[in-house]
Enzyme design. Structure first.
Site, PDB file in Angstrom:
ATOM      1  N   HIS A 108       0.878  -1.300  -0.026  1.00  0.00           N
ATOM      2  CA  HIS A 108      -0.159   0.069  -0.046  1.00  0.00           C
ATOM      3  C   HIS A 108       0.793   1.152  -0.047  1.00  0.00           C
ATOM      4  CE1 HIS A 108      -3.835   2.313   1.323  1.00  0.00           C
ATOM      5  NE2 HIS A 108      -2.811   3.223   1.682  1.00  0.00           N
ATOM      6  N   GLU A 109       1.809   1.091   0.825  1.00  0.00           N
ATOM      7  CA  GLU A 109       2.707   2.588   0.996  1.00  0.00           C
ATOM      8  C   GLU A 109       3.698   2.690  -0.173  1.00  0.00           C
ATOM      9  OE1 GLU A 109       1.897   4.573   3.050  1.00  0.00           O
ATOM     10  OE2 GLU A 109       0.764   3.250   4.299  1.00  0.00           O
ATOM     11  N   HIS A 135       1.743   4.175  -2.773  1.00  0.00           N
ATOM     12  CA  HIS A 135       1.816   5.916  -2.723  1.00  0.00           C
ATOM     13  C   HIS A 135       3.030   6.685  -3.297  1.00  0.00           C
ATOM     14  CE1 HIS A 135      -1.607   6.822  -0.326  1.00  0.00           C
ATOM     15  NE2 HIS A 135      -1.486   5.973   0.509  1.00  0.00           N
TER      16      HIS A 135
HETATM   17 NI    NI Z   1      -2.748   5.197   1.813  1.00  0.00          NI
END
Ligand code: NI
Length: 224
Positions: free
Chosen positions: A170-171, A174
């Site tokens: 998830h990171e 980003h």
């Molecule tokens: Ni997030």
């Protein structure tokens, strides 16, 4: 990464004034059009040694993620287009999921991962501090090989799995300008934060629902 209320996304910015360096720690969201660029553009790699400003940014991210109660925060989420991620997985995150190992606060710089070829794909609920209008079940690889640099420029390589591997994916999304809104396809289970919180509660074993309610009431709703 459990679900969270919109109110908590509207956090007052705190300015860190140290060595004449100012790093705002307000979380920016995709619903704010002026921050589309920082959230959707790949972040820049960091070179060592770190500058005073980058060290201050890292401190700001640690403070912010501690205040939020975990679990992950990427620099673009506070409007800084750099490849820096903070991870903190508190004990409370392990209460409602089966595959969670708590992790103390740590920083990953220029992190990358590759999916381990034999890895299964798993779907689970995700929410994001930078997406206030939507959450849902995101498909991720169960096992990854992670490479990153720590704050001292030391390189680390490890095999990761379970919830930590999900948070890492998830990171790193980003840092590549990718949000859960890009990962949720037409067939994904998705909806407003409130709808997904209700669905998540419904999917829990009855004995865990009271715990879920207590955690929500305490605002222990770590996200990424
Ligand atoms: Ni997030």
């Amino acid at each position: 990464m459990t679900l969270y209320s919109i109110l908590n996304l509207v956090l007052l910015g705190v300015l860190n004034l140290m060595n004449n360096i100012t790093v705002a720690s307000t979380i920016v969201t995709i619903e704010q059009k002026e921050f589309t660029a920082v959230l959707k553009t790949p972040a820049k790699p960091v070179t060592f040694p770190l500058s005073a400003e980058q060290k201050q940014l890292i401190q700001t991210m640690k403070t912010k993620l501690t205040d939020l109660g975990g679990v992950g925060l990427a620099a673009p989420q506070i409007n800084q287009g750099l490849q820096i991620v903070a991870i903190f997985i508190p004990e409370s995150a392990a209460l409602l999921r089966d595959n969670v190992t708590p992790y103390p606060m740590h920083i990953l710089i220029n992190p990358t991962y590759e999916i381990i070829k034999t890895s299964a794909l798993v779907e689970d609920f995700e929410a994001c501090y930078s997406v206030s209008s939507k959450a849902g079940k995101v498909t991720r690889a169960k096992k990854i090989r992670l490479t990153y640099f720590d704050e001292n420029g030391q390189q680390h390589e490890s095999k990761e799995e379970g919830f930590y591997a999900r948070v890492i994916q998830h990171e790193i999304d980003h840092l590549q300008g990718v949000l859960i809104t890009d990962r949720l396809g037409p067939d994904s289970i998705q909806g407003s934060l409130e709808e997904m919180m209700a669905l998540r509660r419904q999917e829990l074993a009855p004995e865990k629902r009271a715990l879920y309610d207590a955690l929500m009431a305490k605002k222990l709703r770590p996200k990424a």
